[in-house]
Design a protein around this motif. Sequence first.
Motif, PDB file in Angstrom:
ATOM      1  N   ALA A   1     -30.826  28.351 -91.842  1.00 26.60           N
ATOM      2  CA  ALA A   1     -31.271  29.726 -92.054  1.00 26.60           C
ATOM      3  C   ALA A   1     -30.897  30.168 -93.463  1.00 26.60           C
ATOM      4  O   ALA A   1     -29.980  29.622 -94.082  1.00 26.60           O
ATOM      5  N   ALA A   2     -31.598  31.157 -93.971  1.00 25.76           N
ATOM      6  CA  ALA A   2     -31.379  31.605 -95.353  1.00 25.76           C
ATOM      7  C   ALA A   2     -29.953  32.098 -95.581  1.00 25.76           C
ATOM      8  O   ALA A   2     -29.392  31.907 -96.648  1.00 25.76           O
ATOM      9  N   ARG A   3     -29.348  32.721 -94.588  1.00 20.25           N
ATOM     10  CA  ARG A   3     -28.002  33.264 -94.743  1.00 20.25           C
ATOM     11  C   ARG A   3     -26.947  32.417 -94.042  1.00 20.25           C
ATOM     12  O   ARG A   3     -25.920  32.918 -93.615  1.00 20.25           O
ATOM     13  N   PHE A   4     -27.191  31.139 -93.935  1.00 23.99           N
ATOM     14  CA  PHE A   4     -26.273  30.208 -93.281  1.00 23.99           C
ATOM     15  C   PHE A   4     -24.958  30.137 -94.049  1.00 23.99           C
ATOM     16  O   PHE A   4     -24.946  30.097 -95.275  1.00 23.99           O
ATOM     17  N   HIS A   5     -23.836  30.103 -93.356  1.00 25.16           N
ATOM     18  CA  HIS A   5     -22.519  29.981 -93.982  1.00 25.16           C
ATOM     19  C   HIS A   5     -22.108  28.522 -93.979  1.00 25.16           C
ATOM     20  O   HIS A   5     -21.680  27.985 -92.971  1.00 25.16           O
ATOM     21  N   GLY A   6     -22.225  27.873 -95.135  1.00 26.06           N
ATOM     22  CA  GLY A   6     -21.841  26.478 -95.280  1.00 26.06           C
ATOM     23  C   GLY A   6     -20.686  26.339 -96.256  1.00 26.06           C
ATOM     24  O   GLY A   6     -19.852  27.230 -96.395  1.00 26.06           O
ATOM     25  N   ARG A   7     -20.656  25.214 -96.960  1.00 19.69           N
ATOM     26  CA  ARG A   7     -19.582  24.931 -97.922  1.00 19.69           C
ATOM     27  C   ARG A   7     -19.556  25.985 -99.027  1.00 19.69           C
ATOM     28  O   ARG A   7     -20.583  26.482 -99.451  1.00 19.69           O
ATOM     29  N   HIS A   8     -18.374  26.295 -99.522  1.00 19.33           N
ATOM     30  CA  HIS A   8     -18.197  27.293-100.578  1.00 19.33           C
ATOM     31  C   HIS A   8     -18.571  26.711-101.941  1.00 19.33           C
ATOM     32  O   HIS A   8     -18.545  25.498-102.134  1.00 19.33           O
ATOM     33  N   GLN A   9     -18.856  27.607-102.878  1.00 22.54           N
ATOM     34  CA  GLN A   9     -19.144  27.204-104.253  1.00 22.54           C
ATOM     35  C   GLN A   9     -18.570  28.243-105.196  1.00 22.54           C
ATOM     36  O   GLN A   9     -18.732  29.441-104.983  1.00 22.54           O
ATOM     37  N   LEU A  10     -17.877  27.788-106.243  1.00 22.13           N
ATOM     38  CA  LEU A  10     -17.395  28.659-107.308  1.00 22.13           C
ATOM     39  C   LEU A  10     -18.467  28.711-108.383  1.00 22.13           C
ATOM     40  O   LEU A  10     -18.869  27.673-108.919  1.00 22.13           O
ATOM     41  N   ASN A  11     -18.939  29.896-108.719  1.00 28.75           N
ATOM     42  CA  ASN A  11     -20.074  30.065-109.626  1.00 28.75           C
ATOM     43  C   ASN A  11     -19.650  30.231-111.077  1.00 28.75           C
ATOM     44  O   ASN A  11     -18.483  30.459-111.379  1.00 28.75           O
ATOM     45  N   ARG A  12     -20.638  30.150-111.961  1.00 26.50           N
ATOM     46  CA  ARG A  12     -20.440  30.290-113.401  1.00 26.50           C
ATOM     47  C   ARG A  12     -21.333  31.398-113.948  1.00 26.50           C
ATOM     48  O   ARG A  12     -22.352  31.726-113.362  1.00 26.50           O
ATOM     49  N   TYR A  13     -20.956  31.912-115.120  1.00 24.42           N
ATOM     50  CA  TYR A  13     -21.810  32.845-115.848  1.00 24.42           C
ATOM     51  C   TYR A  13     -22.880  32.046-116.590  1.00 24.42           C
ATOM     52  O   TYR A  13     -22.752  30.822-116.737  1.00 24.42           O
ATOM     53  N   PRO A  14     -23.924  32.693-117.092  1.00 26.04           N
ATOM     54  CA  PRO A  14     -25.010  31.958-117.747  1.00 26.04           C
ATOM     55  C   PRO A  14     -24.583  31.108-118.954  1.00 26.04           C
ATOM     56  O   PRO A  14     -25.247  30.134-119.287  1.00 26.04           O
ATOM     57  N   ASP A  15     -23.470  31.451-119.613  1.00 26.08           N
ATOM     58  CA  ASP A  15     -23.039  30.626-120.743  1.00 26.08           C
ATOM     59  C   ASP A  15     -22.148  29.463-120.314  1.00 26.08           C
ATOM     60  O   ASP A  15     -21.872  28.573-121.093  1.00 26.08           O
ATOM     61  N   GLY A  16     -21.682  29.462-119.062  1.00 26.02           N
ATOM     62  CA  GLY A  16     -20.877  28.358-118.546  1.00 26.02           C
ATOM     63  C   GLY A  16     -19.460  28.731-118.173  1.00 26.02           C
ATOM     64  O   GLY A  16     -18.767  27.940-117.530  1.00 26.02           O
ATOM     65  N   LEU A  17     -18.989  29.926-118.575  1.00 30.60           N
ATOM     66  CA  LEU A  17     -17.645  30.342-118.184  1.00 30.60           C
ATOM     67  C   LEU A  17     -17.585  30.567-116.679  1.00 30.60           C
ATOM     68  O   LEU A  17     -18.569  30.966-116.055  1.00 30.60           O
ATOM     69  N   GLU A  18     -16.430  30.309-116.103  1.00 28.09           N
ATOM     70  CA  GLU A  18     -16.253  30.453-114.657  1.00 28.09           C
ATOM     71  C   GLU A  18     -16.124  31.923-114.281  1.00 28.09           C
ATOM     72  O   GLU A  18     -15.535  32.710-115.016  1.00 28.09           O
ATOM     73  N   LYS A  19     -16.645  32.281-113.130  1.00 27.60           N
ATOM     74  CA  LYS A  19     -16.546  33.661-112.653  1.00 27.60           C
ATOM     75  C   LYS A  19     -15.197  33.960-112.018  1.00 27.60           C
ATOM     76  O   LYS A  19     -14.774  35.100-111.966  1.00 27.60           O
ATOM     77  N   CYS A  20     -14.501  32.943-111.525  1.00 32.04           N
ATOM     78  CA  CYS A  20     -13.219  33.142-110.849  1.00 32.04           C
ATOM     79  C   CYS A  20     -12.171  33.608-111.848  1.00 32.04           C
ATOM     80  O   CYS A  20     -11.959  32.977-112.886  1.00 32.04           O
ATOM     81  N   ILE A  21     -11.490  34.712-111.522  1.00 33.31           N
ATOM     82  CA  ILE A  21     -10.461  35.256-112.403  1.00 33.31           C
ATOM     83  C   ILE A  21      -9.058  35.043-111.837  1.00 33.31           C
ATOM     84  O   ILE A  21      -8.103  35.606-112.344  1.00 33.31           O
ATOM     85  N   GLY A  22      -8.944  34.246-110.795  1.00 30.34           N
ATOM     86  CA  GLY A  22      -7.633  33.903-110.237  1.00 30.34           C
ATOM     87  C   GLY A  22      -6.907  35.084-109.615  1.00 30.34           C
ATOM     88  O   GLY A  22      -5.679  35.115-109.615  1.00 30.34           O
ATOM     89  N   CYS A  23      -7.632  36.040-109.058  1.00 27.44           N
ATOM     90  CA  CYS A  23      -7.005  37.240-108.492  1.00 27.44           C
ATOM     91  C   CYS A  23      -6.385  36.994-107.118  1.00 27.44           C
ATOM     92  O   CYS A  23      -5.589  37.795-106.656  1.00 27.44           O
ATOM     93  N   GLU A  24      -6.774  35.940-106.446  1.00 28.51           N
ATOM     94  CA  GLU A  24      -6.256  35.533-105.140  1.00 28.51           C
ATOM     95  C   GLU A  24      -6.670  36.459-103.993  1.00 28.51           C
ATOM     96  O   GLU A  24      -6.120  36.382-102.902  1.00 28.51           O
ATOM     97  N   LEU A  25      -7.637  37.348-104.211  1.00 27.79           N
ATOM     98  CA  LEU A  25      -8.085  38.231-103.135  1.00 27.79           C
ATOM     99  C   LEU A  25      -8.750  37.454-102.005  1.00 27.79           C
ATOM    100  O   LEU A  25      -8.631  37.822-100.833  1.00 27.79           O
ATOM    101  N   CYS A  26      -9.434  36.369-102.342  1.00 30.04           N
ATOM    102  CA  CYS A  26     -10.072  35.552-101.306  1.00 30.04           C
ATOM    103  C   CYS A  26      -9.017  34.921-100.396  1.00 30.04           C
ATOM    104  O   CYS A  26      -9.191  34.859 -99.179  1.00 30.04           O
ATOM    105  N   ALA A  27      -7.918  34.479-100.989  1.00 33.54           N
ATOM    106  CA  ALA A  27      -6.852  33.878-100.198  1.00 33.54           C
ATOM    107  C   ALA A  27      -6.188  34.917 -99.289  1.00 33.54           C
ATOM    108  O   ALA A  27      -5.832  34.618 -98.151  1.00 33.54           O
TER     109      ALA A  27
END
Length: 188
Positions: free
Chosen positions: A18-44
Amino acid sequence: MFRKIYTEEYPEKPRPTAARFHGRHQLNRYPDGLEKCIGCELCAWACPADAIYVEGADNIEGARFSPGERYGRVYQINYLRCIFCGMCIEACPTRALTMTNEYELADKGRAPLIYEKHQLLAPVREGQLPPPFPMAEGTVERDYYRGKVTAPTREQRDFVFARDKAAQRAAEVKAAGDDKPDHEEVSR
């Protein structure tokens, strides 16, 4: 009783999710290649199964992994514990963490099911640069979050080219040094 039995041909023909299926996680990037994760630990903190471990570190000026002050130096998700609830996705302030449609997460051992950052990070696409490198000149981290950075700049490309060239030269010098016999071997 007389209906035809539907046989699932799973390995040969996997069914689309399904379109909104919850599968494996992915850490995304900005269009120039920098990572979006800022290490805030809110997900943890949001994870009810305690399946996520994040360790943040400070960015160095000129060689950044993310546009913020910090980045996620260590990022692990334990898929033996994860219940795929999506609470980590909701907690992420930068949309760094999303869920893909990949659901084949079986393995023979326990250790391979603890995914590290390099396994979770989205690959560098065409037009993006591999970090670390400086932020786009004349921008602040807020510009990244607002979508004003759409591609790497010339300065960023030049920095990465010079960095890669220097690393290549260092590898060549090391390889050339390994080919020369040691002083002890010459005297024998």
